[in-house]
Write a protein that holds these residues in place. Structure first.
Motif, PDB file in Angstrom:
ATOM      1  N   ARG A  36      -0.006  -7.043  -9.576  1.00 36.51           N
ATOM      2  CA  ARG A  36       0.906  -7.039  -8.469  1.00 36.51           C
ATOM      3  C   ARG A  36       0.698  -7.391  -7.089  1.00 36.51           C
ATOM      4  O   ARG A  36      -0.381  -5.307  -7.429  1.00 36.51           O
ATOM      5  CB  ARG A  36       2.422  -6.449  -8.933  1.00 36.51           C
ATOM      6  N   ILE A  37       0.010  -7.341  -6.493  1.00 35.65           N
ATOM      7  CA  ILE A  37      -0.168  -6.462  -4.660  1.00 35.65           C
ATOM      8  C   ILE A  37       0.874  -7.322  -4.147  1.00 35.65           C
ATOM      9  O   ILE A  37       1.751  -8.180  -4.087  1.00 35.65           O
ATOM     10  CB  ILE A  37      -1.128  -7.056  -4.298  1.00 35.65           C
ATOM     11  N   TYR A  38       0.408  -6.485  -2.750  1.00 37.58           N
ATOM     12  CA  TYR A  38       1.185  -6.845  -1.726  1.00 37.58           C
ATOM     13  C   TYR A  38       0.183  -7.283  -0.371  1.00 37.58           C
ATOM     14  O   TYR A  38      -1.213  -6.384  -0.595  1.00 37.58           O
ATOM     15  CB  TYR A  38       1.843  -5.760  -1.564  1.00 37.58           C
ATOM     16  N   LEU A  39       0.448  -8.094   0.194  1.00 34.58           N
ATOM     17  CA  LEU A  39      -0.496  -8.585   0.933  1.00 34.58           C
ATOM     18  C   LEU A  39       0.408  -8.857   2.402  1.00 34.58           C
ATOM     19  O   LEU A  39       1.410  -9.617   2.450  1.00 34.58           O
ATOM     20  CB  LEU A  39      -1.148  -9.949   0.547  1.00 34.58           C
ATOM     21  N   HIS A  40      -0.213  -9.075   4.232  1.00 35.55           N
ATOM     22  CA  HIS A  40      -0.425  -8.866   5.160  1.00 35.55           C
ATOM     23  C   HIS A  40      -1.196 -10.420   5.112  1.00 35.55           C
ATOM     24  O   HIS A  40      -1.528 -10.879   4.800  1.00 35.55           O
ATOM     25  CB  HIS A  40      -0.798  -8.402   6.445  1.00 35.55           C
ATOM     26  N   LYS A  41       0.304 -11.217   6.570  1.00 37.37           N
ATOM     27  CA  LYS A  41      -0.326 -12.552   6.049  1.00 37.37           C
ATOM     28  C   LYS A  41      -2.107 -12.266   6.882  1.00 37.37           C
ATOM     29  O   LYS A  41      -2.310 -11.101   7.566  1.00 37.37           O
ATOM     30  CB  LYS A  41       0.426 -13.302   7.519  1.00 37.37           C
ATOM     31  N   GLY A  42      -2.691 -13.400   6.096  1.00 39.69           N
ATOM     32  CA  GLY A  42      -4.242 -13.551   6.382  1.00 39.69           C
ATOM     33  C   GLY A  42      -5.318 -12.187   5.497  1.00 39.69           C
ATOM     34  O   GLY A  42      -6.329 -12.830   5.740  1.00 39.69           O
ATOM     35  N   GLU A  43      -4.805 -11.582   5.106  1.00 33.01           N
ATOM     36  CA  GLU A  43      -5.906 -10.678   4.483  1.00 33.01           C
ATOM     37  C   GLU A  43      -5.893 -11.874   2.797  1.00 33.01           C
ATOM     38  O   GLU A  43      -4.833 -12.646   2.571  1.00 33.01           O
ATOM     39  CB  GLU A  43      -4.624  -9.580   3.585  1.00 33.01           C
TER      40      GLU A  43
END
Length: 64
Positions: A36-43
Motif C-alpha cells: 500500500r502506498i500514498y501518492l500525491h497527484k502527479g507522483e
C-alpha cells in the motif's frame, strides 16, 4: 469513457490517495500482503513486486 482504474509502474497518479497492489487478472484478488502506498497527484507509481501486478486506488473514509 471512464477514468482508468489500474495503473502500471511509472504512470503518474491522477489524484491524491492510497493505492494498493493488485493482480493483473480480475479474479486474482487473493494477494496476501499487498503493498500500500500514498501518492500525491502527479507522483509516479513505483515498481510492483511482480511484473503481472498493477496499482489500484482504494477508497478511504474521511473523518473531519
Amino acid at each position: 469513457m471512464g477514468e482508468r482504474s489500474e495503473f502500471s509502474p511509472g504512470y503518474k497518479a491522477p489524484n491524491n490517495g492510497v493505492y494498493i497492489e493488485v493482480g493483473a487478472h480480475p479474479d486474482s484478488e487473493d494477494l496476501h500482503h499487498p503493498k500500500r502506498i500514498y501518492l500525491h497527484k502527479g507522483e509516479r507509481f513505483p515498481e510492483t513486486t511482480n511484473d503481472d501486478r498493477k496499482w489500484r486506488r482504494i477508497k478511504t473514509s474521511h473523518k473531519h
